[in-house]
Design an enzyme around this catalytic site. Structure first.
Site, PDB file in Angstrom:
ATOM      1  N   LYS A   3      25.236   0.267   3.293  1.00  0.00           N
ATOM      2  CA  LYS A   3      27.287   0.499   4.219  1.00  0.00           C
ATOM      3  C   LYS A   3      27.858   0.005   2.498  1.00  0.00           C
ATOM      4  O   LYS A   3      28.674   1.081   2.434  1.00  0.00           O
ATOM      5  CB  LYS A   3      27.376  -0.733   4.651  1.00  0.00           C
ATOM      6  N   TYR A  23       5.524  -7.321  15.664  1.00  0.00           N
ATOM      7  CA  TYR A  23       6.066  -6.928  15.249  1.00  0.00           C
ATOM      8  C   TYR A  23       6.360  -6.076  16.033  1.00  0.00           C
ATOM      9  O   TYR A  23       7.443  -5.084  15.280  1.00  0.00           O
ATOM     10  CB  TYR A  23       4.069  -6.614  14.702  1.00  0.00           C
ATOM     11  N   ASN A  35      20.084  -6.337   6.563  1.00  0.00           N
ATOM     12  CA  ASN A  35      20.377  -6.877   4.520  1.00  0.00           C
ATOM     13  C   ASN A  35      20.297  -5.307   4.245  1.00  0.00           C
ATOM     14  O   ASN A  35      21.301  -5.161   3.793  1.00  0.00           O
ATOM     15  CB  ASN A  35      19.541  -8.107   4.017  1.00  0.00           C
ATOM     16  N   LYS A  67      10.122  -4.184  14.629  1.00  0.00           N
ATOM     17  CA  LYS A  67      10.710  -2.591  14.846  1.00  0.00           C
ATOM     18  C   LYS A  67      11.326  -2.022  15.754  1.00  0.00           C
ATOM     19  O   LYS A  67      12.178  -0.754  15.351  1.00  0.00           O
ATOM     20  CB  LYS A  67       8.743  -2.193  14.185  1.00  0.00           C
ATOM     21  N   THR A 124      -2.014   4.561   8.769  1.00  0.00           N
ATOM     22  CA  THR A 124      -2.230   5.419   7.103  1.00  0.00           C
ATOM     23  C   THR A 124      -2.775   4.956   6.846  1.00  0.00           C
ATOM     24  O   THR A 124      -3.071   3.365   6.409  1.00  0.00           O
ATOM     25  CB  THR A 124      -0.578   6.145   6.733  1.00  0.00           C
ATOM     26  N   LEU A 139      20.548  -9.561  -0.814  1.00  0.00           N
ATOM     27  CA  LEU A 139      19.946  -8.837  -1.680  1.00  0.00           C
ATOM     28  C   LEU A 139      21.630  -8.790  -2.666  1.00  0.00           C
ATOM     29  O   LEU A 139      21.926  -7.540  -1.718  1.00  0.00           O
ATOM     30  CB  LEU A 139      19.007  -8.210  -1.702  1.00  0.00           C
ATOM     31  N   LEU A 199      10.666  -0.243   3.550  1.00  0.00           N
ATOM     32  CA  LEU A 199       9.406  -0.196   4.341  1.00  0.00           C
ATOM     33  C   LEU A 199       8.952  -1.439   3.665  1.00  0.00           C
ATOM     34  O   LEU A 199       7.605  -1.938   4.954  1.00  0.00           O
ATOM     35  CB  LEU A 199       8.181   0.758   3.055  1.00  0.00           C
ATOM     36  N   LYS A 226      11.218 -11.322  11.322  1.00  0.00           N
ATOM     37  CA  LYS A 226      12.700 -11.933  10.514  1.00  0.00           C
ATOM     38  C   LYS A 226      12.390 -10.922   9.583  1.00  0.00           C
ATOM     39  O   LYS A 226      14.270 -10.447   9.428  1.00  0.00           O
ATOM     40  CB  LYS A 226      12.791 -13.276   9.075  1.00  0.00           C
ATOM     41  N   PHE A 265       0.778  -1.424  -0.324  1.00  0.00           N
ATOM     42  CA  PHE A 265       0.276  -0.063  -0.113  1.00  0.00           C
ATOM     43  C   PHE A 265       0.833   1.408   0.265  1.00  0.00           C
ATOM     44  O   PHE A 265       0.658   2.338  -0.834  1.00  0.00           O
ATOM     45  CB  PHE A 265      -1.023   0.032   1.471  1.00  0.00           C
TER      46      PHE A 265
HETATM   47  P1  NAD Z   1       1.661  -3.819   3.025  1.00  0.00           P
HETATM   48  O1  NAD Z   1       1.065  -4.769   3.572  1.00  0.00           O
HETATM   49  O2  NAD Z   1       0.937  -3.201   2.407  1.00  0.00           O
HETATM   50  O3  NAD Z   1       3.093  -3.676   2.558  1.00  0.00           O
HETATM   51  C1  NAD Z   1       4.271  -4.415   3.091  1.00  0.00           C
HETATM   52  C2  NAD Z   1       4.891  -4.642   1.716  1.00  0.00           C
HETATM   53  O4  NAD Z   1       6.482  -5.595   2.113  1.00  0.00           O
HETATM   54  C3  NAD Z   1       4.744  -5.578   0.759  1.00  0.00           C
HETATM   55  O5  NAD Z   1       3.983  -5.177  -0.088  1.00  0.00           O
HETATM   56  C4  NAD Z   1       4.878  -7.071   1.092  1.00  0.00           C
HETATM   57  O6  NAD Z   1       5.271  -8.121   0.709  1.00  0.00           O
HETATM   58  C5  NAD Z   1       6.270  -6.668   1.757  1.00  0.00           C
HETATM   59  N1  NAD Z   1       7.407  -7.906   2.304  1.00  0.00           N
HETATM   60  C6  NAD Z   1       6.873  -7.698   3.382  1.00  0.00           C
HETATM   61  N2  NAD Z   1       7.844  -8.869   4.177  1.00  0.00           N
HETATM   62  C7  NAD Z   1       8.360  -8.879   2.815  1.00  0.00           C
HETATM   63  C8  NAD Z   1       9.859  -9.570   2.712  1.00  0.00           C
HETATM   64  N3  NAD Z   1      10.427 -10.565   3.292  1.00  0.00           N
HETATM   65  N4  NAD Z   1      10.685  -9.426   1.441  1.00  0.00           N
HETATM   66  C9  NAD Z   1       9.870  -8.419   0.696  1.00  0.00           C
HETATM   67  N5  NAD Z   1       8.960  -7.865   0.283  1.00  0.00           N
HETATM   68  C10 NAD Z   1       8.519  -7.955   1.469  1.00  0.00           C
HETATM   69  O7  NAD Z   1       1.834  -2.527   4.245  1.00  0.00           O
HETATM   70  P2  NAD Z   1       1.876  -0.858   4.318  1.00  0.00           P
HETATM   71  O8  NAD Z   1       0.843  -0.362   5.314  1.00  0.00           O
HETATM   72  O9  NAD Z   1       2.178  -0.562   2.707  1.00  0.00           O
HETATM   73  O10 NAD Z   1       3.063  -0.914   4.733  1.00  0.00           O
HETATM   74  C11 NAD Z   1       4.475  -0.966   4.865  1.00  0.00           C
HETATM   75  C12 NAD Z   1       5.539  -0.212   5.979  1.00  0.00           C
HETATM   76  O11 NAD Z   1       4.909   1.006   6.470  1.00  0.00           O
HETATM   77  C13 NAD Z   1       5.400  -1.618   7.010  1.00  0.00           C
HETATM   78  O12 NAD Z   1       6.980  -1.330   7.006  1.00  0.00           O
HETATM   79  C14 NAD Z   1       4.713  -1.351   7.394  1.00  0.00           C
HETATM   80  O13 NAD Z   1       5.770  -1.558   9.260  1.00  0.00           O
HETATM   81  C15 NAD Z   1       4.991   0.531   8.029  1.00  0.00           C
HETATM   82  N6  NAD Z   1       3.503   1.166   8.288  1.00  0.00           N
HETATM   83  C16 NAD Z   1       2.413   1.295   8.364  1.00  0.00           C
HETATM   84  C17 NAD Z   1       2.154   1.519   8.368  1.00  0.00           C
HETATM   85  C18 NAD Z   1       0.599   2.164   7.807  1.00  0.00           C
HETATM   86  O14 NAD Z   1      -0.904   2.668   8.686  1.00  0.00           O
HETATM   87  N7  NAD Z   1      -0.388   1.803   6.511  1.00  0.00           N
HETATM   88  C19 NAD Z   1       1.767   2.133   9.838  1.00  0.00           C
HETATM   89  C20 NAD Z   1       2.654   2.254  10.814  1.00  0.00           C
HETATM   90  C21 NAD Z   1       4.090   1.218   9.726  1.00  0.00           C
END
Ligand code: NAD
Ligand code: UDP
Length: 309
Positions: free
Chosen positions: A104, A144, A98, A148, A174, A60, A72, A90, A11
Protein backbone atom coordinates in the site's frame (compact mmCIF):
# COMPACT_ATOMS: atom_id res chain seq x y z
CA UNK A 1 11.16 -3.45 -11.98
CA UNK A 2 12.02 -3.74 -8.32
CA UNK A 3 10.53 -6.91 -6.88
CA UNK A 4 10.44 -8.34 -3.36
CA UNK A 5 10.15 -12.11 -2.87
CA UNK A 6 9.37 -13.16 0.71
CA UNK A 7 10.39 -16.74 1.41
CA UNK A 8 12.85 -16.43 -1.49
CA UNK A 9 15.41 -18.78 0.09
CA UNK A 10 12.85 -21.60 0.17
CA UNK A 11 12.12 -24.23 -2.45
CA UNK A 12 9.56 -22.37 -4.59
CA UNK A 13 10.81 -18.88 -3.75
CA UNK A 14 14.35 -19.61 -4.98
CA UNK A 15 13.05 -20.86 -8.35
CA UNK A 16 10.87 -17.75 -8.58
CA UNK A 17 13.94 -15.54 -7.92
CA UNK A 18 15.74 -17.33 -10.79
CA UNK A 19 12.80 -16.74 -13.15
CA UNK A 20 12.45 -13.05 -12.19
CA UNK A 21 16.18 -12.40 -12.63
CA UNK A 22 16.04 -14.09 -16.06
CA UNK A 23 13.17 -11.71 -16.93
CA UNK A 24 15.17 -8.60 -15.97
CA UNK A 25 13.71 -7.86 -12.54
CA UNK A 26 15.73 -6.47 -9.68
CA UNK A 27 15.05 -8.93 -6.84
CA UNK A 28 15.15 -8.44 -3.09
CA UNK A 29 14.82 -11.81 -1.37
CA UNK A 30 13.57 -11.55 2.23
CA UNK A 31 13.76 -14.69 4.36
CA UNK A 32 14.43 -15.59 8.00
CA UNK A 33 15.62 -19.11 6.97
CA UNK A 34 13.25 -20.85 9.40
CA UNK A 35 12.63 -23.61 6.83
CA UNK A 36 14.65 -22.26 3.89
CA UNK A 37 18.37 -22.38 3.24
CA UNK A 38 20.90 -19.93 1.82
CA UNK A 39 22.21 -22.86 -0.26
CA UNK A 40 19.08 -22.43 -2.46
CA UNK A 41 20.22 -18.96 -3.58
CA UNK A 42 24.01 -19.37 -3.36
CA UNK A 43 24.27 -19.96 -7.15
CA UNK A 44 22.89 -16.46 -7.89
CA UNK A 45 25.69 -14.09 -8.89
CA UNK A 46 23.60 -11.23 -10.26
CA UNK A 47 24.12 -7.65 -9.05
CA UNK A 48 20.34 -7.25 -9.45
CA UNK A 49 19.89 -9.66 -6.51
CA UNK A 50 19.97 -8.85 -2.81
CA UNK A 51 19.27 -11.05 0.22
CA UNK A 52 17.88 -9.62 3.46
CA UNK A 53 17.63 -11.92 6.47
CA UNK A 54 14.46 -10.78 8.21
CA UNK A 55 11.35 -12.18 9.92
CA UNK A 56 8.47 -10.56 8.02
CA UNK A 57 6.11 -11.08 10.96
CA UNK A 58 7.92 -7.92 12.08
CA UNK A 59 7.62 -4.76 9.94
CA UNK A 60 9.99 -4.41 6.99
CA UNK A 61 11.21 -1.03 5.75
CA UNK A 62 12.59 -0.74 2.22
CA UNK A 63 14.03 2.47 0.77
CA UNK A 64 12.90 3.70 -2.63
CA UNK A 65 10.30 2.32 -5.00
CA UNK A 66 8.94 -1.23 -5.06
CA UNK A 67 6.90 -2.46 -8.03
CA UNK A 68 5.97 -6.03 -7.09
CA UNK A 69 5.78 -8.07 -3.87
CA UNK A 70 5.54 -11.86 -4.13
CA UNK A 71 4.64 -13.10 -0.64
CA UNK A 72 5.67 -16.77 -0.29
CA UNK A 73 7.08 -16.81 3.24
CA UNK A 74 5.55 -19.54 5.38
CA UNK A 75 6.51 -23.00 6.61
CA UNK A 76 4.84 -25.26 4.03
CA UNK A 77 5.29 -28.93 4.89
CA UNK A 78 3.00 -30.58 7.47
CA UNK A 79 6.04 -31.49 9.60
CA UNK A 80 7.39 -27.91 9.46
CA UNK A 81 4.16 -26.14 10.30
CA UNK A 82 3.43 -28.53 13.14
CA UNK A 83 6.94 -27.90 14.51
CA UNK A 84 6.44 -24.11 14.16
CA UNK A 85 2.68 -23.63 14.75
CA UNK A 86 2.84 -20.10 16.20
CA UNK A 87 5.36 -18.86 13.61
CA UNK A 88 3.09 -20.28 10.87
CA UNK A 89 0.04 -18.46 12.22
CA UNK A 90 2.06 -15.27 12.69
CA UNK A 91 3.58 -15.21 9.21
CA UNK A 92 0.17 -15.94 7.62
CA UNK A 93 -1.50 -13.19 9.64
CA UNK A 94 1.06 -10.56 10.76
CA UNK A 95 3.49 -11.25 7.92
CA UNK A 96 0.76 -10.92 5.30
CA UNK A 97 -0.52 -7.74 7.00
CA UNK A 98 2.99 -6.26 7.00
CA UNK A 99 3.56 -7.07 3.33
CA UNK A 100 0.16 -5.64 2.35
CA UNK A 101 1.06 -2.49 4.29
CA UNK A 102 4.32 -2.26 2.37
CA UNK A 103 2.45 -2.77 -0.94
CA UNK A 104 0.00 0.00 0.00
CA UNK A 105 2.81 2.39 1.00
CA UNK A 106 4.80 1.72 -2.20
CA UNK A 107 1.81 1.39 -4.53
CA UNK A 108 3.20 -2.05 -5.46
CA UNK A 109 1.30 -5.04 -6.85
CA UNK A 110 0.94 -7.75 -4.18
CA UNK A 111 0.88 -11.52 -4.75
CA UNK A 112 -0.20 -14.02 -2.08
CA UNK A 113 0.96 -17.63 -2.22
CA UNK A 114 -2.09 -19.43 -0.86
CA UNK A 115 -2.67 -23.16 -1.01
CA UNK A 116 -4.94 -26.05 -1.91
CA UNK A 117 -5.05 -26.62 1.87
CA UNK A 118 -7.68 -23.89 2.13
CA UNK A 119 -10.02 -26.59 0.70
CA UNK A 120 -9.10 -28.82 3.69
CA UNK A 121 -10.30 -32.40 3.27
CA UNK A 122 -12.42 -31.56 0.20
CA UNK A 123 -15.86 -33.03 -0.37
CA UNK A 124 -15.75 -31.95 -4.03
CA UNK A 125 -13.26 -33.36 -6.57
CA UNK A 126 -11.65 -31.73 -8.54
CA UNK A 127 -11.65 -28.50 -6.52
CA UNK A 128 -12.80 -25.34 -8.35
CA UNK A 129 -11.98 -21.93 -6.86
CA UNK A 130 -15.65 -21.45 -5.91
CA UNK A 131 -15.50 -24.36 -3.41
CA UNK A 132 -15.31 -23.01 0.18
CA UNK A 133 -13.58 -26.04 1.66
CA UNK A 134 -13.86 -28.42 4.58
CA UNK A 135 -11.25 -27.38 7.16
CA UNK A 136 -10.86 -28.47 10.80
CA UNK A 137 -9.73 -25.19 12.43
CA UNK A 138 -8.36 -26.83 15.59
CA UNK A 139 -6.71 -29.94 14.11
CA UNK A 140 -2.94 -30.25 13.58
CA UNK A 141 -3.18 -28.76 10.07
CA UNK A 142 -5.42 -25.88 11.23
CA UNK A 143 -2.46 -23.59 12.01
CA UNK A 144 -1.51 -23.58 8.34
CA UNK A 145 -4.95 -23.82 6.74
CA UNK A 146 -6.50 -21.06 8.83
CA UNK A 147 -3.43 -18.80 8.50
CA UNK A 148 -3.74 -19.06 4.72
CA UNK A 149 -7.52 -18.53 4.85
CA UNK A 150 -6.96 -15.40 6.95
CA UNK A 151 -4.24 -14.30 4.50
CA UNK A 152 -6.70 -14.60 1.60
CA UNK A 153 -9.35 -12.65 3.55
CA UNK A 154 -7.01 -9.77 4.46
CA UNK A 155 -5.65 -9.66 0.91
CA UNK A 156 -9.19 -9.24 -0.49
CA UNK A 157 -9.92 -6.63 2.22
CA UNK A 158 -6.84 -4.58 1.18
CA UNK A 159 -7.90 -4.98 -2.44
CA UNK A 160 -11.48 -3.83 -1.82
CA UNK A 161 -10.97 -1.26 0.95
CA UNK A 162 -7.51 0.19 0.23
CA UNK A 163 -7.55 -0.49 -3.53
CA UNK A 164 -4.23 -2.37 -3.34
CA UNK A 165 -3.65 -4.28 -6.59
CA UNK A 166 -3.57 -7.93 -5.47
CA UNK A 167 -3.34 -11.48 -6.82
CA UNK A 168 -4.02 -14.76 -4.98
CA UNK A 169 -2.77 -18.14 -6.16
CA UNK A 170 -3.81 -21.47 -4.67
CA UNK A 171 -0.79 -23.69 -5.16
CA UNK A 172 -1.31 -27.47 -5.32
CA UNK A 173 1.46 -29.96 -4.40
CA UNK A 174 4.60 -28.81 -6.19
CA UNK A 175 7.90 -30.68 -6.32
CA UNK A 176 11.37 -30.45 -7.81
CA UNK A 177 15.03 -29.78 -7.04
CA UNK A 178 15.76 -27.77 -3.86
CA UNK A 179 12.95 -29.34 -1.87
CA UNK A 180 14.26 -29.83 1.64
CA UNK A 181 15.28 -33.53 1.93
CA UNK A 182 13.94 -33.89 5.47
CA UNK A 183 10.78 -31.78 5.49
CA UNK A 184 8.68 -34.96 5.55
CA UNK A 185 6.77 -34.24 2.35
CA UNK A 186 5.94 -37.25 0.25
CA UNK A 187 8.30 -36.47 -2.65
CA UNK A 188 11.55 -36.04 -0.64
CA UNK A 189 10.53 -38.83 1.74
CA UNK A 190 9.90 -41.44 -0.96
CA UNK A 191 12.91 -40.45 -3.09
CA UNK A 192 15.25 -40.36 -0.07
CA UNK A 193 13.98 -43.74 1.15
CA UNK A 194 14.32 -45.27 -2.34
CA UNK A 195 17.88 -43.97 -2.77
CA UNK A 196 18.92 -45.28 0.67
CA UNK A 197 17.19 -48.64 0.08
CA UNK A 198 14.90 -48.12 3.08
CA UNK A 199 11.21 -49.01 3.30
CA UNK A 200 8.93 -46.58 1.46
CA UNK A 201 6.50 -45.32 4.10
CA UNK A 202 2.96 -45.13 2.68
CA UNK A 203 0.61 -43.59 5.24
CA UNK A 204 -2.80 -45.27 5.62
CA UNK A 205 -3.72 -47.66 2.80
CA UNK A 206 -2.32 -45.22 0.24
CA UNK A 207 -5.72 -44.63 -1.39
CA UNK A 208 -5.58 -40.86 -0.70
CA UNK A 209 -4.78 -38.86 -3.83
CA UNK A 210 -2.52 -35.93 -4.74
CA UNK A 211 -1.70 -34.19 -8.04
CA UNK A 212 1.95 -33.22 -8.51
CA UNK A 213 3.13 -30.14 -10.40
CA UNK A 214 6.76 -29.66 -11.44
CA UNK A 215 8.35 -26.48 -10.12
CA UNK A 216 9.14 -24.87 -13.51
CA UNK A 217 5.45 -25.13 -14.46
CA UNK A 218 4.37 -23.72 -11.10
CA UNK A 219 6.64 -20.64 -11.20
CA UNK A 220 5.56 -19.91 -14.79
CA UNK A 221 1.94 -19.96 -13.53
CA UNK A 222 2.89 -17.66 -10.64
CA UNK A 223 4.49 -15.16 -13.01
CA UNK A 224 1.61 -15.22 -15.50
CA UNK A 225 -0.96 -14.67 -12.77
CA UNK A 226 1.03 -11.71 -11.38
CA UNK A 227 1.19 -10.16 -14.86
CA UNK A 228 -2.55 -10.73 -15.50
CA UNK A 229 -5.31 -8.47 -14.23
CA UNK A 230 -7.21 -11.27 -12.43
CA UNK A 231 -7.72 -10.47 -8.73
CA UNK A 232 -9.75 -13.43 -7.42
CA UNK A 233 -8.00 -16.62 -6.22
CA UNK A 234 -6.74 -18.94 -8.95
CA UNK A 235 -5.70 -22.61 -8.74
CA UNK A 236 -2.30 -23.42 -10.26
CA UNK A 237 -1.37 -27.08 -10.17
CA UNK A 238 -1.26 -30.25 -12.21
CA UNK A 239 -4.66 -31.97 -12.61
CA UNK A 240 -3.13 -35.46 -13.09
CA UNK A 241 -4.25 -37.27 -9.95
CA UNK A 242 -2.51 -40.31 -8.41
CA UNK A 243 -3.12 -42.35 -5.30
CA UNK A 244 -0.16 -42.25 -2.92
CA UNK A 245 0.28 -46.02 -3.34
CA UNK A 246 0.51 -45.57 -7.13
CA UNK A 247 2.98 -42.75 -6.53
CA UNK A 248 5.16 -44.98 -4.33
CA UNK A 249 5.23 -47.62 -7.09
CA UNK A 250 6.25 -44.97 -9.66
CA UNK A 251 9.18 -43.94 -7.44
CA UNK A 252 10.20 -47.60 -7.01
CA UNK A 253 10.14 -48.10 -10.79
CA UNK A 254 12.02 -44.93 -11.75
CA UNK A 255 14.74 -45.28 -9.10
CA UNK A 256 15.05 -49.05 -9.65
CA UNK A 257 15.30 -49.45 -5.86
CA UNK A 258 14.94 -52.73 -3.98
CA UNK A 259 13.02 -50.89 -1.23
CA UNK A 260 9.74 -52.43 -0.10
CA UNK A 261 6.52 -50.52 0.56
CA UNK A 262 5.62 -50.34 4.29
CA UNK A 263 2.25 -49.06 5.48
CA UNK A 264 2.13 -46.68 8.47
CA UNK A 265 -0.64 -44.81 10.28
CA UNK A 266 -2.44 -42.08 8.38
CA UNK A 267 -1.82 -38.64 9.97
CA UNK A 268 -4.85 -36.88 11.51
CA UNK A 269 -6.95 -34.86 9.00
CA UNK A 270 -4.87 -36.02 6.01
CA UNK A 271 -6.97 -34.93 2.97
CA UNK A 272 -8.40 -37.96 1.11
CA UNK A 273 -8.37 -36.40 -2.34
CA UNK A 274 -6.78 -33.40 -4.00
CA UNK A 275 -6.90 -32.34 -7.63
CA UNK A 276 -7.13 -28.82 -9.01
CA UNK A 277 -9.75 -27.65 -11.47
CA UNK A 278 -7.53 -25.44 -13.66
CA UNK A 279 -10.19 -24.20 -16.10
CA UNK A 280 -9.56 -20.59 -15.02
CA UNK A 281 -5.77 -20.85 -15.42
CA UNK A 282 -6.26 -22.34 -18.90
CA UNK A 283 -8.82 -19.77 -20.04
CA UNK A 284 -7.43 -16.61 -18.41
CA UNK A 285 -3.66 -17.21 -18.40
CA UNK A 286 -3.35 -19.72 -21.25
CA UNK A 287 -1.42 -21.78 -18.68
CA UNK A 288 -1.28 -25.51 -18.20
CA UNK A 289 1.49 -27.80 -16.95
CA UNK A 290 3.98 -28.98 -19.56
CA UNK A 291 6.37 -31.24 -17.63
CA UNK A 292 5.40 -34.92 -17.29
CA UNK A 293 5.57 -36.60 -13.88
CA UNK A 294 8.17 -39.02 -15.25
CA UNK A 295 10.49 -36.23 -16.45
CA UNK A 296 9.98 -34.05 -13.37
CA UNK A 297 10.71 -36.95 -11.03
CA UNK A 298 13.88 -37.88 -12.95
CA UNK A 299 15.16 -34.29 -12.53
CA UNK A 300 14.25 -34.32 -8.83
CA UNK A 301 15.91 -37.71 -8.27
CA UNK A 302 19.08 -36.37 -9.93
CA UNK A 303 19.11 -33.50 -7.43
CA UNK A 304 18.59 -35.77 -4.42
CA UNK A 305 21.33 -38.12 -5.65
CA UNK A 306 23.78 -35.17 -5.65
CA UNK A 307 22.64 -34.29 -2.12
CA UNK A 308 23.40 -37.75 -0.72
CA UNK A 309 26.77 -38.05 -2.51
P1 NAD B 1 9.74 -23.61 1.93
O1 NAD B 1 9.65 -23.95 3.38
O2 NAD B 1 10.83 -24.23 1.13
O3 NAD B 1 9.84 -22.05 1.75
C1 NAD B 1 9.23 -21.12 2.62
C2 NAD B 1 10.24 -20.03 2.92
O4 NAD B 1 9.64 -19.04 3.77
C3 NAD B 1 11.46 -20.56 3.68
O5 NAD B 1 12.65 -20.14 3.03
C4 NAD B 1 11.32 -19.95 5.06
O6 NAD B 1 12.56 -19.75 5.71
C5 NAD B 1 10.59 -18.65 4.75
N1 NAD B 1 9.86 -18.09 5.90
C6 NAD B 1 8.96 -18.70 6.71
N2 NAD B 1 8.54 -17.85 7.66
C7 NAD B 1 9.16 -16.66 7.44
C8 NAD B 1 9.12 -15.41 8.09
N3 NAD B 1 8.36 -15.18 9.17
N4 NAD B 1 9.89 -14.39 7.61
C9 NAD B 1 10.68 -14.59 6.51
N5 NAD B 1 10.75 -15.77 5.86
C10 NAD B 1 10.00 -16.80 6.32
O7 NAD B 1 8.31 -23.96 1.29
P2 NAD B 1 7.82 -23.88 -0.22
O8 NAD B 1 7.33 -25.21 -0.60
O9 NAD B 1 8.82 -23.21 -1.07
O10 NAD B 1 6.54 -22.95 -0.08
C11 NAD B 1 6.57 -21.58 -0.44
C12 NAD B 1 5.15 -21.00 -0.35
O11 NAD B 1 4.28 -21.68 -1.24
C13 NAD B 1 4.53 -21.12 1.04
O12 NAD B 1 3.78 -19.93 1.31
C14 NAD B 1 3.59 -22.29 0.91
O13 NAD B 1 2.49 -22.17 1.79
C15 NAD B 1 3.15 -22.18 -0.54
N6 NAD B 1 2.73 -23.49 -1.07
C16 NAD B 1 3.67 -24.43 -1.44
C17 NAD B 1 3.24 -25.66 -1.90
C18 NAD B 1 4.21 -26.72 -2.36
O14 NAD B 1 3.76 -27.80 -2.75
N7 NAD B 1 5.50 -26.49 -2.39
C19 NAD B 1 1.87 -25.95 -1.97
C20 NAD B 1 0.96 -24.98 -1.55
C21 NAD B 1 1.40 -23.74 -1.12
N1 UDP C 1 2.70 -39.42 2.73
C1 UDP C 1 3.02 -40.77 2.81
N2 UDP C 1 4.27 -41.11 3.22
C2 UDP C 1 5.21 -40.20 3.55
C3 UDP C 1 4.90 -38.82 3.46
C4 UDP C 1 3.62 -38.47 3.05
O1 UDP C 1 2.19 -41.63 2.52
O2 UDP C 1 6.33 -40.61 3.90
C5 UDP C 1 1.35 -39.04 2.27
C6 UDP C 1 0.61 -38.09 3.19
O3 UDP C 1 -0.07 -38.83 4.20
C7 UDP C 1 -0.32 -37.40 2.24
C8 UDP C 1 0.48 -37.34 0.94
O4 UDP C 1 1.51 -38.32 1.07
O5 UDP C 1 -1.47 -38.18 2.02
C9 UDP C 1 1.12 -35.98 0.66
O6 UDP C 1 1.81 -35.58 1.84
P1 UDP C 1 2.70 -34.27 1.90
O7 UDP C 1 3.21 -34.18 3.30
O8 UDP C 1 3.68 -34.27 0.80
O9 UDP C 1 1.72 -33.04 1.60
P2 UDP C 1 0.18 -32.73 1.83
O10 UDP C 1 -0.38 -32.79 0.47
O11 UDP C 1 -0.47 -33.71 2.74
O12 UDP C 1 0.21 -31.36 2.41
Amino acid sequence: MKTIVTGGAGFLGSHLCDLLLARDHEVICVDNLITGNERNISHIGSDRFKFIKHDISKPLYIKGKVDFIYHLASPASPIDYQEFPIQTLKVGALGTHNMLGLAKEKNARFFLASTSEIYGDPLVNPQPEEYWGNVNPIGPRGVYDEAKRFAEAITMAYNRYHRVDTRIIRIFNTYGPRMCPNDGRVVPNFIGQALRGEDITVYGDGSQTRSFCYVSDEVEGIYRLMMSDYTLPMNIGNPEEHTILEFAKIIVRITGTRSKIAFQNLPVDDPKQRRPDITKARNILGWEPKVSLEHGLKETIKYFKCMVE
